[in-house]
Design an enzyme around this catalytic site. Structure first.
Site, PDB file in Angstrom:
ATOM      1  N   LYS A  65       0.840  -1.207   0.000  1.00 46.17           N
ATOM      2  CA  LYS A  65       0.000   0.000   0.000  1.00 46.17           C
ATOM      3  C   LYS A  65       0.873   1.254   0.000  1.00 46.17           C
ATOM      4  O   LYS A  65       0.625   2.203  -0.751  1.00 46.17           O
ATOM      5  CB  LYS A  65      -0.948  -0.001   1.224  1.00 46.17           C
ATOM      6  CG  LYS A  65      -2.074  -1.021   1.091  1.00 46.17           C
ATOM      7  CD  LYS A  65      -2.857  -1.236   2.376  1.00 46.17           C
ATOM      8  CE  LYS A  65      -3.877  -2.360   2.174  1.00 46.17           C
ATOM      9  NZ  LYS A  65      -4.599  -2.756   3.395  1.00 46.17           N
TER      10      LYS A  65
ATOM     11  N   GLN B 125      -4.712  -1.475   9.608  1.00 46.53           N
ATOM     12  CA  GLN B 125      -4.687  -2.807   8.994  1.00 46.53           C
ATOM     13  C   GLN B 125      -5.295  -3.839   9.943  1.00 46.53           C
ATOM     14  O   GLN B 125      -4.991  -3.867  11.131  1.00 46.53           O
ATOM     15  CB  GLN B 125      -3.231  -3.171   8.641  1.00 46.53           C
ATOM     16  CG  GLN B 125      -3.079  -4.454   7.859  1.00 46.53           C
ATOM     17  CD  GLN B 125      -3.645  -4.386   6.448  1.00 46.53           C
ATOM     18  OE1 GLN B 125      -3.740  -3.325   5.834  1.00 46.53           O
ATOM     19  NE2 GLN B 125      -4.055  -5.536   5.921  1.00 46.53           N
TER      20      GLN B 125
ATOM     21  N   ASP C  50     -11.087   3.000   4.147  1.00 50.45           N
ATOM     22  CA  ASP C  50     -11.433   1.572   4.123  1.00 50.45           C
ATOM     23  C   ASP C  50     -12.937   1.366   3.940  1.00 50.45           C
ATOM     24  O   ASP C  50     -13.376   0.274   3.568  1.00 50.45           O
ATOM     25  CB  ASP C  50     -11.053   0.935   5.469  1.00 50.45           C
ATOM     26  CG  ASP C  50      -9.825   0.055   5.385  1.00 50.45           C
ATOM     27  OD1 ASP C  50      -9.579  -0.500   4.303  1.00 50.45           O
ATOM     28  OD2 ASP C  50      -9.138  -0.089   6.415  1.00 50.45           O
TER      29      ASP C  50
END
Ligand code: GUN
Length: 291
Positions: free
Chosen positions: A53, A97, A120
């Protein structure tokens, strides 16, 4: 005829090129879209994803920060960090995460991120917006990537029966929301299956579009696929392979080789959904900076 391979790497590359003018325009206005990724602990796959990422952000000209915290980090410390990132105007997107270590409540953490920075799409406000078809909501990157892959590969979702195997908050549930919506990549008839679904193969065999997202290596076998179906494999599983330098290789949730003889089109693992997920995270970060 063997199935057409849907090349996620190529579609992702094209979509990243499409994003360049938007990034340039923001920079001209003095705004560099910035994503901060928080990784708690040493989860091996998470470490790889977080690195990928960060790299993708840098390649796209976005500002990228990765904050690594110890496995034993108390929840209060992570929440305090999120509060600081929420207040930082240079941080447009925040991604914590998953999975998180056991002492930390995933719900409390995801609810703490400002909805406008929740790239997200896991905050309940964004979940609600996406379910209601509000375009200001952030779409979770993996199902958003699957939807874009279908659209850009010319797969007609309108009127198609899409069967999703897996009901996770990260993939299965938001995938259902997106495929149900009115518009391109939507208007499907959607069935969501899970571990308690009775006679799963009889349901998956009804699919025009089969999305495998249950996280079980090669679980979807050729007999579970309707001839001519489009198969999207979201799974990324490590299986032991002594012939590989790392001692493992990646396989999807679909038993790929036999499926090739039944499906009309299929995504490979790696090189299918994975590159799209990261691309859609870049899109969401740019959307956050614009909004
Ligand atoms: N872990 C696996 N997939 C994801 C994702 O899309 N976002 C976050 N935050 N964690 C993940």
């Amino acid at each position: 005829m063997p199935a057409k391979i849907i090349d996620g790497t190529a579609v992702a590359r094209a979509m990243r090129a499409d994003l360049e003018p938007q990034i340039a325009e923001l920079k001209e206005r003095g705004v560099t879209p910035g994503l901060t990724v928080v990784l708690v602990g040493q989860h091996p796959a998470s470490q790889v994803y977080v690195r990928m990422k960060g790299k993708a952000c840098e390649e796209a000209g976005l500002r990228s920060d990765t904050i690594r915290l110890a496995e034993t980090t108390p929840e209060s410390e992570l929440l305090a960090l999120i509060d600081r990132l929420n207040a930082d105007p240079c941080v447009h997107g925040i991604l914590v995460q998953l999975p998180l270590p056991r002492q930390i409540s995933t719900h409390r953490v995801l609810h703490r991120i400002l909805p406008g920075k929740d790239v997200d799409g896991f905050h309940p406000e964004n979940v609600g917006k996406v379910a209601a078809g509000d375009p200001t909501g952030f779409r979770p990157a993996t199902p958003y990537g699957v939807q874009q892959l279908l659209v850009r590969s010319g797969v007609e979702t309108r009127g198609a029966h899409a069967v999703i195997v897996g009901r996770s908050n990260i993939v299965g549930r938001p995938m259902a929301s997106l495929l149900l919506q009115d518009g391109p990549g939507g208007n499907a008839t959607v069935t969501v299956c899970h571990s308690r679904t009775r006679d799963l193969p009889s349901v998956t065999r009804l699919a025009d579009i089969l999305v495998a997202a249950m996280g079980k290596p090669r679980f979807v076998t050729a007999d579970m696929i309707r001839p001519g179906a489009v198969v999207i494999d979201v799974g990324v599983n490590r299986v032991d392979d002594p012939r590989k330098k790392k001692g493992y290789r990646l396989v999807g949730d679909v038993d790929f080789e036999p499926a090739l003889g039944v499906a009309s089109a299929i995504t490979p693992v790696p090189g299918g959904v994975g590159p799209m997920t990261i691309t859609m995270l870049l899109y969401n970060t740019v959307q956050a900076a614009r909004q």
